[in-house]
Design an enzyme around this catalytic site. Structure first.
Site, short mmCIF file in Angstrom:
data_model
loop_
_atom_site.label_atom_id
_atom_site.label_comp_id
_atom_site.label_asym_id
_atom_site.label_seq_id
_atom_site.Cartn_x
_atom_site.Cartn_y
_atom_site.Cartn_z
N HIS A 96 -6.60 0.46 -1.75
CA HIS A 96 -6.48 -0.51 -2.64
C HIS A 96 -4.98 -0.51 -2.66
O HIS A 96 -4.36 0.31 -2.78
CB HIS A 96 -6.91 -0.18 -3.81
CG HIS A 96 -6.54 -1.05 -4.92
ND1 HIS A 96 -7.15 -2.49 -5.01
CD2 HIS A 96 -5.81 -1.21 -6.07
CE1 HIS A 96 -6.60 -3.00 -6.11
NE2 HIS A 96 -5.67 -2.23 -6.82
N LYS B 192 -3.44 -4.64 -9.83
CA LYS B 192 -2.12 -4.39 -9.15
C LYS B 192 -0.84 -4.65 -10.29
O LYS B 192 -1.40 -5.15 -11.22
CB LYS B 192 -1.86 -5.15 -8.13
CG LYS B 192 -3.03 -5.11 -7.06
CD LYS B 192 -2.58 -6.10 -5.86
CE LYS B 192 -4.00 -6.45 -5.07
NZ LYS B 192 -4.73 -5.24 -4.51
N TYR C 33 0.82 -1.12 -0.09
CA TYR C 33 -0.15 -0.01 0.01
C TYR C 33 0.90 1.41 -0.02
O TYR C 33 1.85 1.28 0.72
CB TYR C 33 -0.88 0.18 1.21
CG TYR C 33 -1.79 -1.27 1.43
CD1 TYR C 33 -3.02 -1.12 0.95
CD2 TYR C 33 -1.38 -2.24 2.00
CE1 TYR C 33 -3.93 -2.29 1.04
CE2 TYR C 33 -2.14 -3.38 2.09
CZ TYR C 33 -3.61 -3.46 1.58
OH TYR C 33 -4.36 -4.53 1.96
#
Length: 352
Positions: free
Chosen positions: A299, A330, A288
């Site tokens: 997210h 991601k 993060y």
């Protein structure tokens, strides 16, 4: 138009320079001749723009393709990639990096090449040092590095490979006057004090609450906090306080790749990011940029897997990891210790 097969090159006359190089940038002019590679010649033969002569006779496509595959390693794979790129509208030139690809609207003599394309079979493992050699070659001349992977059915997947610098917005946690007492149990560390547990979790998103008063920490989190004098760790077996070497030794016996994971974890934390376990994604960490427990959980931006310098990529495994990362929005990063620092290699699928 006829080109003559000479060793592993095809030589065509002056007319070829005008009709093939000046209009399509095939081959390289060499005096009054145009020199073509085997891949270029095969494509032009397929497009019926060139006939190829060997020993005073014209070769058909099957014969030439078969002979070329004997003369050049991975010829078939390179032909598949070259044909695909050409038919996507790119100007492509063979080179020591397999291919140089020019941006749309550009061509040799007008614009620099945009990408270095490296061709690989899904069946052949890819050692990390080989990847770094190619990546450094591309970086040194400011080119995009592209892996063109050919699978067993001759389908193509393109991956961009690049080094990235990662940076987050988290500040370091305040160091207490006296390290907080904790205990190493079987494979995790427990912080017993309620106020300290809350502070570590709220201020830095360390650990996970065991209950309302106690915090459980992973091995890498514990080592990081221990090295920064935030916690002291006692052994549940001996009752003695462990130093960092003693703790690392125990942690390494529990988790063989502990030290490699820890070096990546520490670097990520020092870069202002928050790494948490990536077990659910099959990686070491999900990362993060910033975490505030008073608001909505953000997210995570990256999945990070720490790998040794002698790591060998099995391409189907790499493909699964990248695909999974993309499916959960991601980026897939590989953390590599390179000359005393941690380098992050971002591998992601791209459309050409």
């Amino acid at each position: 138009m006829i080109g003559k097969l000479v060793k592993d090159r095809i030589l065509a006359g002056k007319q070829a320079i005008n009709e093939l190089y000046n209009t399509g940038y095939y081959g390289r002019p060499k005096g009054d001749n145009l020199e073509l590679t085997l891949v270029e010649a095969a494509y032009l033969l397929y497009k019926k723009k060139l006939d190829i002569e060997s020993q005073s006779r014209i070769m058909g496509f099957e014969e030439f393709f078969t002979e070329a595959s004997k003369m050049q390693q991975q010829f078939e794979l390179k032909y598949i990639v070259y044909k695909d790129l050409r038919e996507r509208g790119f100007y492509v030139q063979p080179s020591v990096t397999d291919f140089r690809v020019y941006p749309r609207g550009g061509h040799p003599g007008k614009t620099p090449a945009k990408s270095f394309v490296y061709v690989r079979s899904e069946r052949i493992p890819m050692p990390l040092p080989d990847l770094f050699t190619s990546l450094n070659a591309a970086d040194n001349v400011h080119k995009q590095m592209v892996l063109a992977i050919v699978d067993e059915e001759s389908d193509l997947t393109y991956y961009e490979v690049r080094k990235v610098n990662i940076k987050g917005g988290m500040e370091g946690i305040s160091v207490p006057e006296n390290p907080v007492r904790s205990t190493l149990l079987e494979d995790r560390v427990i912080v017993w004090d309620a106020a300290s547990s809350e502070h570590l979790h709220q201020a830095g998103f360390y650990g996970k609450p065991l209950d309302d008063e106690r915090l459980q920490l992973s091995l890498v989190e514990s080592a990081y906090l221990m090295e920064r004098s935030c916690i002291s760790i006692g052994s549940s077996e001996t009752g003695k306080i462990l130093d960092i070497d003693g703790f690392s030794g125990v942690a390494s016996s529990i988790e063989p790749d502990f030290l490699r994971k820890y070096r990546a974890y520490a670097d990520i934390r020092d870069s202002g990011l928050v790494p948490k376990t990536g077990f659910k994604f099959g990686t070491h960490f999900r990362v993060y940029s910033q975490v505030s427990l008073t608001g909505k959980m953000p997210h995570s931006e990256y999945l990070v897997h720490a790998i040794p310098w002698d790591h060998v990529f099995m391409l189907p495994v790499m493909s699964r990891a990248v695909r999974l990362a993309n499916s959960v929005r991601k980026r897939m990063l590989y953390a590599v210790e390179d000359r005393g620092t941690i380098a992050y290699v971002d591998i992601g699928r791209i459309k050409m």
